[in-house]
Each structure stands twice: as structure tokens, then as C-alpha cells.
Motif scaffolding. Sequence first.
Motif, PDB file in Angstrom:
ATOM      1  N   ASP A 131       0.668  -1.181  -0.055  1.00 23.83           N
ATOM      2  CA  ASP A 131       0.068  -0.124   0.014  1.00 23.83           C
ATOM      3  C   ASP A 131       0.976   1.192   0.046  1.00 23.83           C
ATOM      4  O   ASP A 131       1.970   1.166   0.636  1.00 23.83           O
ATOM      5  N   TRP A 159      -3.143   4.175   0.660  1.00 26.24           N
ATOM      6  CA  TRP A 159      -4.297   3.285   0.195  1.00 26.24           C
ATOM      7  C   TRP A 159      -5.429   3.623   1.005  1.00 26.24           C
ATOM      8  O   TRP A 159      -6.424   3.791   0.439  1.00 26.24           O
ATOM      9  N   ARG A 202      -3.854   7.350  -4.035  1.00 26.33           N
ATOM     10  CA  ARG A 202      -4.041   5.917  -3.283  1.00 26.33           C
ATOM     11  C   ARG A 202      -3.375   5.002  -4.347  1.00 26.33           C
ATOM     12  O   ARG A 202      -4.051   4.651  -5.306  1.00 26.33           O
ATOM     13  N   GLU A 203      -2.514   4.123  -3.987  1.00 21.67           N
ATOM     14  CA  GLU A 203      -1.769   3.192  -4.679  1.00 21.67           C
ATOM     15  C   GLU A 203      -1.478   1.825  -3.948  1.00 21.67           C
ATOM     16  O   GLU A 203      -1.334   1.996  -2.822  1.00 21.67           O
ATOM     17  N   PHE A 204      -1.569   1.000  -4.874  1.00 22.36           N
ATOM     18  CA  PHE A 204      -1.475  -0.435  -4.399  1.00 22.36           C
ATOM     19  C   PHE A 204      -0.740  -1.223  -5.438  1.00 22.36           C
ATOM     20  O   PHE A 204      -0.963  -1.162  -6.558  1.00 22.36           O
TER      21      PHE A 204
END
Length: 285
Positions: free
Chosen positions: A76, A79, A118-120
Motif C-alpha cells: 500500500d 491506500w 491512493r496506490e497499491f
Amino acid sequence: MSLRRRTAGLSIAAGLLATAFAPPAGAAERGHVVPLRVATYNIHAGAGMDGVFDLDRQAAQLRALGADVIGLQEVDAHWGARSEWRDLASELAERLHMNVSFAPVYSLDPVAVGEPRREFGVAVLSRYRILDAENHEITRLSTQDPDPVPAPAPGFGEVLLRVRGVPVRVYVTHLDYRPDPSVRTVQVAETRRIMARDRGHRILLGDFNATPDAPELAPLWKELTDADPGAPTFPAADPVNRIDFVAVSKAGRTGAGQVRVREAAVAETLASDHRPLVADLELRR
């Protein structure tokens, strides 16, 4: 921490990992062999088998592995609440004094204007300087779409390192988790095509969501050697399947690019829902 190794009857006491995996005496000095320790770990967005988010616990586990290069999955970056909106790859890199390359699968708008995206995705941590990095697209079924169809999406990371003068390309991936192997079959074909662009030393790290004998993984073993630890990796509490892999390039037609597996092991830990796999390798010049 203890390890289960492929060497029959051999156990390693806690704290002896570095000794057990130490390069053979004089290996680096012989000129044609360069030692490298790598690991792969699905960190479950920072949560352990108990479901509790605890990045301190995972950082300690990763530090104990003593790896030069680590591939991470389920990472994450700002996230959500499950990981306290933190950037896990950057934090782990800072704590371990390593360089980092993050390859998001998803990059979504922030909840509020001005906040980070927001990144994953997946990441590579490296004690060696990252000379170049790329986030490749492969076919995926999005988990963010209620009715997904197979489509190209990023999240197959690649970095270029120079390990004691030897160029090495490291790839990190997370293949489709669904029981139907059709998407993984396509992903494997695309992985081979991307990795075939370079014939040098190549290392593939990742959660393949399939066991070594799965038919959809069979094409990988034409060019790559599976660093078999002889132990399962999932689920961490009582593992029954090995779905986490270190795979390395075989020698090309000219004999170049070979990576030899000296030893591989699975660390017994509940810091995630997977167990980490660590391997000692030799790069042939």
C-alpha cells in the motif's frame, strides 16, 4: 525465527540465518562468481496472520533475512485506513537503508484534494543503486471493477542493478489469484515476452498464486530455474502450498546470463499471511 530448507534433516536455529547463507569463502574473489541474496515476500498490506497492521514486525522480519534485494507484493501507498494511509515501500526502504522502486497496479484519486494518490502494487528494495526502473503492463482482472474483463494494467515491476560490476535485471510480480488459470496463463506468456528482451542475468520474484507444478507456470521453466526451498509458503500459520517464488535465468546460448541457486529457504513467521522465501544466488560473469 527458524527455517525449513530443502537440505534433508538440516535445521537452522534462530539468529543464524546470516551464517547459514554466507557466501562460500573466496567466492567473490574468484572473479567469475558474484554472490547475491534475494527474497520475496507478500506483506499483506502490512498485516500479520492475526490481521493486525504492524510494519515494525515486518521490518524486523525483513531485516533478519539479510537480503540484498527483496521483492514485495500487496504493498500500500496511502491506500487506506487498513495501512494507516502510509507509504509502506518507502518506509520499509528507509528502515532497512535500502533503495526502493514501487510499481503500482492501481493508482486512484485521493480522498481529498491535495493528498497523495491512493496506490497499491509491488516493490523492489535493493542495497544496490537502482539504475533504471519500469512498470510494465500485463493482463489483469481488476479488483476495483465490480464486473472486470481481462485488460492490460501496470504492476509488473522491473529494475536494473549493477551488483559488483555485474548488470542484473530484477522483476517483481503478483499473478492472478482466481482458481481459473486462464488469466495467469496469459500473464505468464507476457512475462516471458517482457523478460526475453534482455538475455543477461535475470531474477523473477513474486507471488504466482499457483504451485510449481501448475500447468500455467510450465512455460516459465523453459528459461528460468525455480529456487526450490522444499517448503510451502502459504498460509503462514500452517502452510500447505508454495505459491511464492524466486526464479532465475538459465545460461543463454553463449553461456552468458546464468544465475545459480546455492540455497533457498522459507522463514517461519506470522508477520504476514505468507512466509518469505530467501535464496542465495551466484551470478556467473
